[in-house]
Design an enzyme around this catalytic site. Sequence first.
Site, PDB file in Angstrom:
ATOM      1  N   ASP A 158      44.810  10.569  37.658  1.00  0.00           N
ATOM      2  CA  ASP A 158      45.436  11.421  38.541  1.00  0.00           C
ATOM      3  C   ASP A 158      45.089  11.179  40.113  1.00  0.00           C
ATOM      4  O   ASP A 158      44.266  10.203  40.338  1.00  0.00           O
ATOM      5  CB  ASP A 158      45.212  12.797  38.434  1.00  0.00           C
ATOM      6  CG  ASP A 158      43.755  12.904  37.877  1.00  0.00           C
ATOM      7  OD1 ASP A 158      43.492  14.023  37.117  1.00  0.00           O
ATOM      8  OD2 ASP A 158      42.890  12.181  38.327  1.00  0.00           O
ATOM      9  N   ASP A 227      40.120  25.511  32.115  1.00  0.00           N
ATOM     10  CA  ASP A 227      41.229  26.093  31.390  1.00  0.00           C
ATOM     11  C   ASP A 227      41.893  25.058  30.475  1.00  0.00           C
ATOM     12  O   ASP A 227      43.075  25.264  29.975  1.00  0.00           O
ATOM     13  CB  ASP A 227      42.419  26.433  32.498  1.00  0.00           C
ATOM     14  CG  ASP A 227      42.984  25.324  33.507  1.00  0.00           C
ATOM     15  OD1 ASP A 227      43.652  25.333  34.215  1.00  0.00           O
ATOM     16  OD2 ASP A 227      42.383  24.040  33.049  1.00  0.00           O
ATOM     17  N   HIS A 229      42.815  21.835  30.347  1.00  0.00           N
ATOM     18  CA  HIS A 229      43.936  20.867  30.882  1.00  0.00           C
ATOM     19  C   HIS A 229      43.051  19.545  30.806  1.00  0.00           C
ATOM     20  O   HIS A 229      41.932  19.552  31.077  1.00  0.00           O
ATOM     21  CB  HIS A 229      44.183  21.266  32.284  1.00  0.00           C
ATOM     22  CG  HIS A 229      43.299  20.983  33.228  1.00  0.00           C
ATOM     23  ND1 HIS A 229      43.034  21.928  34.280  1.00  0.00           N
ATOM     24  CD2 HIS A 229      42.680  20.073  33.680  1.00  0.00           C
ATOM     25  CE1 HIS A 229      42.319  21.372  35.214  1.00  0.00           C
ATOM     26  NE2 HIS A 229      41.957  20.286  34.918  1.00  0.00           N
ATOM     27  N   GLU A 234      48.400  21.164  33.716  1.00  0.00           N
ATOM     28  CA  GLU A 234      47.937  22.308  33.617  1.00  0.00           C
ATOM     29  C   GLU A 234      48.422  23.311  32.324  1.00  0.00           C
ATOM     30  O   GLU A 234      49.488  22.873  31.789  1.00  0.00           O
ATOM     31  CB  GLU A 234      48.350  23.078  34.999  1.00  0.00           C
ATOM     32  CG  GLU A 234      48.087  22.391  36.077  1.00  0.00           C
ATOM     33  CD  GLU A 234      46.517  22.481  36.522  1.00  0.00           C
ATOM     34  OE1 GLU A 234      45.724  22.650  35.643  1.00  0.00           O
ATOM     35  OE2 GLU A 234      46.249  22.468  37.656  1.00  0.00           O
TER      36      GLU A 234
END
Lengths: 361, 481
Positions: A158, A227, A229, A234
Amino acid sequence: MLTLPQESVCSPSAAQPLDVPMLRPPEAASPRACAEPPAARRRPLLARCFRIASARRGGGSAAAFRSAVLGVCRGFILLYKLFAAIMRLVILEDYDQASEWAAKYICNRIIQFKPTQGRYFTLGLPTGSTPLGCYKKLIEYHKNGDLSFKYVKTFNMDEYVGLPRNHPESYHSYMWNNFFKHIDIDPNNAHILDGNAPDLQVECDAFEKKIEEAGGIDLFVGGIGPDGHIAFNEPGSSLSSRTRLKTLAMDTILANAKYFDGDLSKVPTMALTVGVGTVMDAREVMILITGAHKAFALYKAIEEGVNHMWTVSAFQQHPRTIFVCDEDATLELRVKTVKYFKGLMHVHNKLVDPLYSMKEN
Amino acid sequence: MPSNKSVSDAPIAQFTNCRLLRGRRLQREDLWVREGKILNPEKLFFDEKGSADVQLDCKGCILAPGFIDVQINGGFGVDFSLATDDFRSGIDLVAQKILSHGVTSFCPTLVTSPPSVYHQILPQISVRNGGAHGAGILGAHLEGPFISKEKKGAHPEHCIRTFEENGFQDLLATYGSLDCIRIVTLAPEIKRSSEVIQELTKRGICVSLGHSVANLSQAEEAVQHGATFITHLFNAMLPFHHRDPGIVGLLTSDKIPAGRRVFYGMISDGIHTNPAALRIAHRAHPKGMVLVTDAIAGMGLAPGRHTLGQQVVEIDGLNTYIAGTKTLSGSVATMDTCVRHFLEATGCSVETALEAASLHPAQLLGIEDRKGTLNYDSDAGTVMGMVGRRVSACWSKVGSAINAGCICCFTGGSREPHSAQDLLWIFALVIFFRWVLVMLHELFGEAPTSQMSMEQSKDGSTLQSCPVSGVGRNSSAWRQP
């Protein structure tokens, strides 16, 4: 050694003429030799296997049979290893040991692949604080001359959108300062998404194309967010997504604020990321998870079902996944799970011990 | 590795395993150089997809920006104030030789001379970049002739002039052309100095105060008109007095215009200034310290007599006097000796000492964007040194091979503590010399065995200068950062 076809020895009534020279006189053809399983007469391939087995064992039909069966079993195990799905949870004591295990595994994989000109080893790479220890160890192996990245292609997961490439928090800077600067990778083989491209979707598609042209990714190393991811996929991302533009969740922005002097307004809100589907296409995936704050995400990824709110859980359906974690990251797992995988550590450690080195080549 | 450099095909050199002076501290980084400029390797990697053609292992050396010497009167037998036929080859010789001292840029300095000398010499000095052939020339430093007769030091009195009559025109007539002049030293108490300073500053020439009996207010006025430098602080100026600090008071003056900094040159050879005075100046204004050599033609030569402009000077060790007197006239210290002595005398960090010889002179001359630092895109004149010890060979061959500007090398292994054997030797020598002194005292009674030398200057004040002990200078090496 028996070189005659079994049929001519054991069934004198065989139709074909004895055109093969007899290396053993007929009187040496003992009745015992004729006690081959009848199947051997009708199945030449099997017979040949028995022949090889007995040749190795120096004769004797029972021994031949035993070794043949063992060979077949080994073959099946090999096939199983190659094609069967494996999920490993490798639990190390602390962050340093986990980083070292991961680095050793990557090192061994690259060296065993024997990359050369025209046959590159493709590696997917993460960013963040978790893989730093792993990168340091890889750099150490490189500096010792044990590992070379000359024939390795890398694809990063990313990159932020809108952040200048030379900004100290951009992932280009991160990869340069923490990894590329210290190794001998060819700059043309290091691929990172460009968050300042004029057309972001074209950039994402081009990245997918580059992965495809490189022959797919051999080993995708990744991290996990609190979370759950993977990359910037997400919660709520499609589990079959491809490389695309993504708006970051508040959780991620808060987690990243520490890198931007705690100022939320400075944190980028959008990023380009590889999709869950893109990572699932890799031949092998290794996820690094360290720290107590990732424990719940690990629990959701391994012990609960596949759920797009915890995108790492998608890797339960990947044929070859390794989760490398430290003790703190297992705090939310069942004791049973932790005990089971810790009990397998002697098997896991065979993957990194012995540690190969390019110096031997 | 095949390189695919889109910007230029010139070879790229990568200096590895070194410590760079960057961002005011020593960092473990590699230095990348192409065509005499320092490259940003990240940009090279991502934009150009380029990589190094040559890798050089520096074995843990410190890589610092090349030193800039803004006051050097000559060296190796060459006197910049003497108009000779082969002046150009003389300046080339000095430029080449001072590379081994770590100096990669310098301002050839002319002492007070008749106008004919300026008219002859100045056109032969040209601003040029350095390289493997020699240090770069930034422009001439004209120390005089508009100075005070009382503080002429070693300058010839008959050549001293003023510009009281025609101001700037007098200066122009004396120098001829202002083309390659970088710094002018003058005494601000001369009438019309303000307008002269303004004119010079307008033309981008740095004005320095020196060889002057100005008081603090005259000096401050000069600074307000544009002066930014003090030539060899403490020497050839009124001494510090608590009710009138004189030019020395500029170090802590509150009348300096905002955004401007006053720099001061110091000859830290242990002779021109007592180490205590060096420390006072450094502590009062550390960011203004500029190390200069004020070297004369005898630098690099054997002791004896040499010329300095219109005078004859005598060299004895590190001391240089006007022949037959005890007036100091320039020094024969090299820049690396000055840096080392400064480091030892003040106890400052290696970074500070190196910056005083590189960054601060670059800031004085307004060229810190391309010299005096190892920032990306600046000129690649660098000094490489291990912690401590002498400068040895010049890396001119390497420099030419990779076309990377001036690279100089200090020798020496890494800093090691004295072994027990060394300590025993030192102890034995100390005992031996003490015994010799005691014997001498016994033999020759109360004969004075003073080691002090007195310097008598015209205004009657006496300065004592002690030769710095050899053991003290060489025993402590640069501290490891």
